[in-house]
Design a protein around this motif. Structure first.
Motif, PDB file in Angstrom:
ATOM      1  N   ILE A   1       2.653  -0.956 -12.392  1.00 14.89           N
ATOM      2  CA  ILE A   1       2.161  -1.094 -11.040  1.00 14.89           C
ATOM      3  C   ILE A   1       3.117  -2.552 -10.449  1.00 14.89           C
ATOM      4  N   MET A   2       2.728  -3.547 -11.049  1.00 15.14           N
ATOM      5  CA  MET A   2       3.297  -5.005 -10.644  1.00 15.14           C
ATOM      6  C   MET A   2       4.870  -4.868 -10.680  1.00 15.14           C
ATOM      7  N   ALA A   3       5.526  -3.894 -11.642  1.00 15.81           N
ATOM      8  CA  ALA A   3       6.827  -3.948 -11.572  1.00 15.81           C
ATOM      9  C   ALA A   3       7.549  -3.065 -10.439  1.00 15.81           C
ATOM     10  N   LYS A   4       6.731  -2.053 -10.232  1.00 14.19           N
ATOM     11  CA  LYS A   4       6.958  -1.322  -8.741  1.00 14.19           C
ATOM     12  C   LYS A   4       6.945  -2.149  -7.506  1.00 14.19           C
ATOM     13  N   LEU A   5       5.877  -2.869  -7.473  1.00  5.27           N
ATOM     14  CA  LEU A   5       5.692  -3.825  -6.356  1.00  5.27           C
ATOM     15  C   LEU A   5       6.876  -4.729  -6.189  1.00  5.27           C
ATOM     16  N   GLN A   6       7.157  -5.295  -7.418  1.00  2.00           N
ATOM     17  CA  GLN A   6       8.224  -6.499  -7.306  1.00  2.00           C
ATOM     18  C   GLN A   6       9.397  -5.706  -6.972  1.00  2.00           C
ATOM     19  N   LYS A   7       9.857  -4.854  -7.572  1.00  2.00           N
ATOM     20  CA  LYS A   7      11.078  -4.078  -7.119  1.00  2.00           C
ATOM     21  C   LYS A   7      11.249  -3.941  -5.725  1.00  2.00           C
ATOM     22  N   ASN A   8      10.196  -3.178  -4.887  1.00  2.00           N
ATOM     23  CA  ASN A   8      10.031  -3.004  -3.730  1.00  2.00           C
ATOM     24  C   ASN A   8      10.378  -3.973  -2.977  1.00  2.00           C
ATOM     25  N   PHE A   9       9.559  -5.097  -3.313  1.00  2.00           N
ATOM     26  CA  PHE A   9       9.582  -6.489  -2.343  1.00  2.00           C
ATOM     27  C   PHE A   9      11.048  -6.996  -2.523  1.00  2.00           C
ATOM     28  N   GLU A  10      11.743  -6.776  -3.586  1.00  2.00           N
ATOM     29  CA  GLU A  10      13.095  -7.437  -3.595  1.00  2.00           C
ATOM     30  C   GLU A  10      14.039  -6.602  -2.982  1.00  2.00           C
ATOM     31  N   THR A  11      13.906  -5.000  -3.181  1.00  2.00           N
ATOM     32  CA  THR A  11      15.086  -4.336  -2.466  1.00  2.00           C
ATOM     33  C   THR A  11      14.615  -3.832  -0.826  1.00  2.00           C
ATOM     34  N   ARG A  12      13.463  -4.145  -0.609  1.00  2.00           N
ATOM     35  CA  ARG A  12      13.416  -3.731   0.937  1.00  2.00           C
ATOM     36  C   ARG A  12      13.057  -5.015   1.685  1.00  2.00           C
ATOM     37  N   LEU A  13      12.512  -5.984   1.097  1.00  2.00           N
ATOM     38  CA  LEU A  13      12.144  -7.222   1.912  1.00  2.00           C
ATOM     39  C   LEU A  13      13.133  -8.484   1.684  1.00  2.00           C
ATOM     40  N   GLY A  14      14.119  -8.146   0.572  1.00  2.00           N
ATOM     41  CA  GLY A  14      14.541  -9.201   0.086  1.00  2.00           C
ATOM     42  C   GLY A  14      14.188 -10.608  -0.491  1.00  2.00           C
ATOM     43  N   ALA A  15      12.904 -10.154  -1.232  1.00  2.00           N
ATOM     44  CA  ALA A  15      12.201 -11.186  -1.628  1.00  2.00           C
ATOM     45  C   ALA A  15      12.790 -11.569  -3.138  1.00  2.00           C
TER      46      ALA A  15
ATOM     47  N   PHE B   1       0.804  -1.049   0.202  1.00  2.00           N
ATOM     48  CA  PHE B   1       0.145   0.109  -0.037  1.00  2.00           C
ATOM     49  C   PHE B   1       0.852   1.044   0.072  1.00  2.00           C
ATOM     50  N   GLU B   2       2.087   0.898   0.502  1.00  2.00           N
ATOM     51  CA  GLU B   2       3.047   2.311   0.480  1.00  2.00           C
ATOM     52  C   GLU B   2       3.298   2.605  -0.994  1.00  2.00           C
ATOM     53  N   THR B   3       3.538   1.456  -1.731  1.00  2.00           N
ATOM     54  CA  THR B   3       4.262   1.617  -3.129  1.00  2.00           C
ATOM     55  C   THR B   3       2.919   2.150  -4.091  1.00  2.00           C
ATOM     56  N   GLU B   4       1.707   1.706  -3.764  1.00  2.00           N
ATOM     57  CA  GLU B   4       0.878   1.823  -4.589  1.00  2.00           C
ATOM     58  C   GLU B   4      -0.354   2.212  -3.962  1.00  2.00           C
ATOM     59  N   LYS B   5      -0.760   3.652  -3.819  1.00  2.00           N
ATOM     60  CA  LYS B   5      -1.820   4.111  -2.675  1.00  2.00           C
ATOM     61  C   LYS B   5      -3.249   4.511  -3.589  1.00  2.00           C
TER      62      LYS B   5
END
Length: 823
Positions: free
Chosen positions: A805-819, A756-760
């Protein structure tokens, strides 16, 4: 309390039937719970007659039975087989003929029928006195005098009387009605007022009382005048202790009192007549010739009349002699203090004891007696002398003897009749109708309430000391109204109304919303006593026994503190239901937690010393639902409990973004979480699986899941702004899924917040639909299958927007959560 219809007529001579008395007393505030016809002998000796044994022979097939023929005044002799050793020809006997009911207890009987006993016909039974309730002897059959008329009904011969037992429900405030004269006073006042009657209350006179000599004076010393404000007594010498006359025994039996001997029976008679408990001591057993009213040391053993040794707690008021206790004041006599057949000299006690002291003593020792019943409600302190004279005169009449001392009356601080000022205008406002002042004064006079002075505006009244609850004008109005008749007050058709404004959120409405939700989902509401037992809080990590709110006068040892938590009372319900084969349970309760704060013990503000909070408790055990052929039911678990908690918070629109979850601190959880507010760190909800130690403590043999919601805190957290509605979007939703491989310590909550922070703007919902650990997943990792719902209310989303949107979500999950994205 039982009132005898015939006995009542000794004081109120009338032609009223028992049913008319029932109706009059009920409408005057003395509710009648039942009217039952009774006989002085159970069964009334129906079908029992006087007979004569004409012949008596040994039974040919028995070494103890006899074959007799008995003349009962009929056309022929009756053949009766009798087993009594003392039966003989020529005797006058009592015969139970065919159809007689022989009562073996208050509720059980057998019926005499024609039968054969070892081959010989028997058409009745020759009776012993205990078989008919005529006495206690079973040594053999009753043998009557030779002049006993053959064929006379035993009912006539033994003067069996019929009466009606009227059961009156005496509430705690009606100490004035705990006697026949007290009930008679209300009957006279109500009947005369409501029906225009002219009944009169006739109270036995004691004007002829006189002292015969001064040969035997018992000294009295009252050491505790707070618990014994008044103590009266007198000595009677030369009495003959024997069986009471029939009229006295019959009256006592009708009201449920077992006759003992003439002295004790007279004290019970006066008790039921005027409501003053009395006790008769054997004067020769009063060591030191002195009665001492005091308290004995804690732990002192004392054997009561029932033969039970009781340990005193040091707060009981005792009637003692110079050496030992003789009686628990106002409650129960001692084993050595009572009157026996050998007694010749009697010391009569008539006292007024403190109601609170008697009630505490009665409850502590579990003793409920006719005396304690009256003392607890507050006897009349100014009737002791009248009762003493009345009993002494009856003893002289029935048991003989002489009054051999002055009346001893220790009354250091006389209790005066209370004074109450009433105003006619405000009385009429309370009543709702103007009643003639003469009618009011007539009612008050019949209730023994005297008018001390009167003006055009009102009166000053003197209230009798037997009406302990009448202390204010409104109490006087209540006395007037119950006699005048509430049904005599008419109501007009005027309807008054007003508008009220309730603060939001409305606590009652919120409770109904949550209660309805839980009930609609299969939960059952429980309501437990706020009282609990102190041992639940002994040696527990979650509760300190120092915080118990202890009752000064507990009902029992199991209900001696106010509860600090709803957990234990709810567990008691669960265990009770399990023991009754109800394994699957979903329960909830709204209730309060109570706490004493010892660090504030000296604070004058009671709200600082004691605190209370409203909570909602939810319990689940067993399976989610009952058995079904269509689909199996799963056992309840933590997530099932959590789903209902989350639904409640959502239903009340509580902002869950302010709430964080941490491991539960309570030790009564084996595992669980606390939901608390980020800013205040106050715990809103604690929930989890109850620990094995707690289950064992409550003797529960299956898992229980429990949630405790701080209801006061929840109410403060509900938003007060009105709910707003928006139009349903006309454009379709789009769903995309991602399989994320992440560290085990990362929760779904972190994924949801980051999304939700990534896509409000366009992200509407994030869901978790699968969790996987195992083959093809690294150690320390897990796979979350997460769904994302996207929607634009203004237009249909394009593939380009969705992919961005999905690309931004994927990037943030990888960089901030190490997913890593699992393909």
């Amino acid at each position: 309390m039982i009132i005898s219809y015939k006995w009542l007529n000794d004081y109120v001579k009338s032609s009223l039937t028992p049913n008319e008395i029932d109706e009059t007393l009920t409408f005057s505030g003395l509710e009648i719970e039942g009217v039952e016809k009774v006989e002085t002998i159970k069964g009334g000796l129906e079908h029992v007659v006087i007979g004569k044994v004409m012949t008596c022979e040994d039974h040919p097939d028995s070494d103890h039975l006899h074959v007799t023929t008995v003349d009962v005044g009929g056309d022929r002799l009756l053949d009766i087989v009798c087993g009594a050793a003392n039966v003989a020809a020529g005797q006058k006997v009592v015969v139970a003929t065919i159809g007689t009911q022989i009562w073996t207890s208050e509720t059980e009987y057998f019926e005499i029928k024609k039968s054969k006993i070892r081959g010989k016909v028997s058409e009745g039974m020759i009776c012993a006195e205990d078989e008919l309730g005529l006495g206690t002897s079973h040594d053999g059959i009753m043998v009557l005098p030779d002049d006993a008329p053959i064929g006379m009904p035993a009912k006539e011969y033994f003067h069996v009387e019929e009466d009606y037992a009227i059961e009156v429900a005496i509430t705690a405030n009606r100490s004035d009605a705990t006697s026949h004269i007290g009930v008679g006073r209300d009957l006279v006042a109500a009947y005369n007022t409501q029906h225009g009657g002219n009944l009169k209350l006739e109270i036995p006179s004691v004007e002829d009382y006189k002292q015969d000599n001064n040969d035997r004076t018992i000294n009295v010393r009252v050491e505790d005048t707070e618990c014994c404000p008044r103590y009266s007594g007198v000595t009677i010498t030369g009495v003959k202790v024997a069986e009471s006359p029939d009229w006295l025994k019959n009256k006592l039996r009708t009201v449920g009192i077992r006759p003992i001997n003439n002295i004790v029976d007279i004290t019970n008679y006066v008790l039921m007549e005027v409501g003053q408990p009395m006790h008769a001591f054997d004067a020769d057993k009063i060591d030191g010739n002195t009665v001492v009213v005091k308290k004995l040391a804690e732990g002192t053993p004392f054997i009561t009349l029932d033969g039970v040794e009781r340990k005193l707690n040091g707060t009981e008021l005792m009637i003692c002699n110079e050496k030992e206790g003789m009686c628990i004041a106002g409650v129960f006599g001692g084993e050595k203090s009572g009157v026996s057949e050998a007694t010749t000299n009697v010391f009569l006690e008539s006292a007024y004891f403190n109601p609170v002291s008697v009630r505490k003593t009665s409850k502590y020792h579990g003793l409920k007696t006719d005396a304690s019943f009256r003392y607890e409600r507050g006897c009349d302190p100014n009737i002791t002398i009248y009762a003493l004279k009345r009993a002494a005169m009856l003893i002289k009449e029935i048991a003989g003897g002489k009054i051999s001392s002055d009346i001893i009356d220790i009354y250091p601080t006389p209790i005066e009749r209370p004074k109450v000022e009433v105003n006619f205008r405000s009385m009429f406002d309370l009543i709702g109708k103007e009643i003639p002042v003469d009618t009011i004064k007539s009612i008050l006079g019949m209730l023994d309430i005297t008018v001390e002075s009167e003006t055009a505006e009102g009166m000053i009244l003197r209230i009798p000391t037997n009406k302990v609850d009448v202390t204010r004008q409104c109490d006087v109005v209540e006395e007037i109204m119950r006699i005048y008749g509430y049904n005599n007050i008419s109501f007009d058709e005027t309807l008054s109304s007003c508008l009220s404004y309730n603060k939001k959120p409305n606590p009652n409405k919120i409770q109904n919303i949550v209660g309805d939700y839980l009930a609609n989902n299969g939960f059952v509401e429980i309501m437990n006593n706020s009282l609990s037992k102190a041992e639940y809080y002994d040696n527990t990590a979650d509760f300190d026994s120092k915080n118990n709110v202890v009752l000064l006068n507990p009902l029992s040892k199991e209900l001696n503190v106010l509860r600090q938590t709803l957990l234990y009372s709810g567990m008691e319900c669960i265990v009770y239901n399990i023991n009754h084969k109800i394994k699957n349970q979903k329960l909830f309760e709204f209730g309060k937690h109570y706490r004493y704060n010892p660090e504030q013990a000296d604070n004058a503000d009671i709200t600082k010393r004691y605190s209370e909070e409203r909570h909602l408790s939810i319990f689940m055990t067993g399976k989610e639902s009952g058995e079904s052929w269509k689909m199996p039911s799963s056992p309840v678990d933590f997530y099932f409990l959590k789903s209902h908690i989350v639904n409640i918070l959502r239903r009340l629109r509580i902002n869950t973004g302010r709430i964080v979850a941490e491991p539960a601190k309570a030790k009564y959880f084996a595992e669980g979480i606390d939901l608390m507010f980020k800013d205040s760190k106050k715990v809103l909800v604690s929930m989890g699986r109850v620990a094995k130690a707690t289950l064992k403590k409550m003797d529960c043999k299956q898992d229980v899941f429990y949630a405790d919601i701080n209801w006061d805190l929840l109410l403060k957290s509900i938003p007060t702004q009105e709910v707003t509605f928006t139009e349903i979007a006309k454009n379709p939703e789009v769903r995309r899924d991602l399989a994320l491989v992440i560290d085990k310590n990362i929760t779904f909550d972190a994924i949801e917040k980051l999304a939700f922070e990534t896509e409000k703007k366009l992200l509407k919902n994030v869901g978790l639909f699968d969790v996987y650990e195992g083959e093809h997943i690294e150690d320390g990792k897990k796979s979350y299958a997460v769904s994302f719902i996207l929607q634009d209310k203004d237009k249909t989303l394009s593939d380009k927007q969705i992919e961005s949107i999905m690309a931004k979500l994927q990037k943030n999950f990888e960089t901030r959560l190490g997913a890593k994205i699992r393909s």
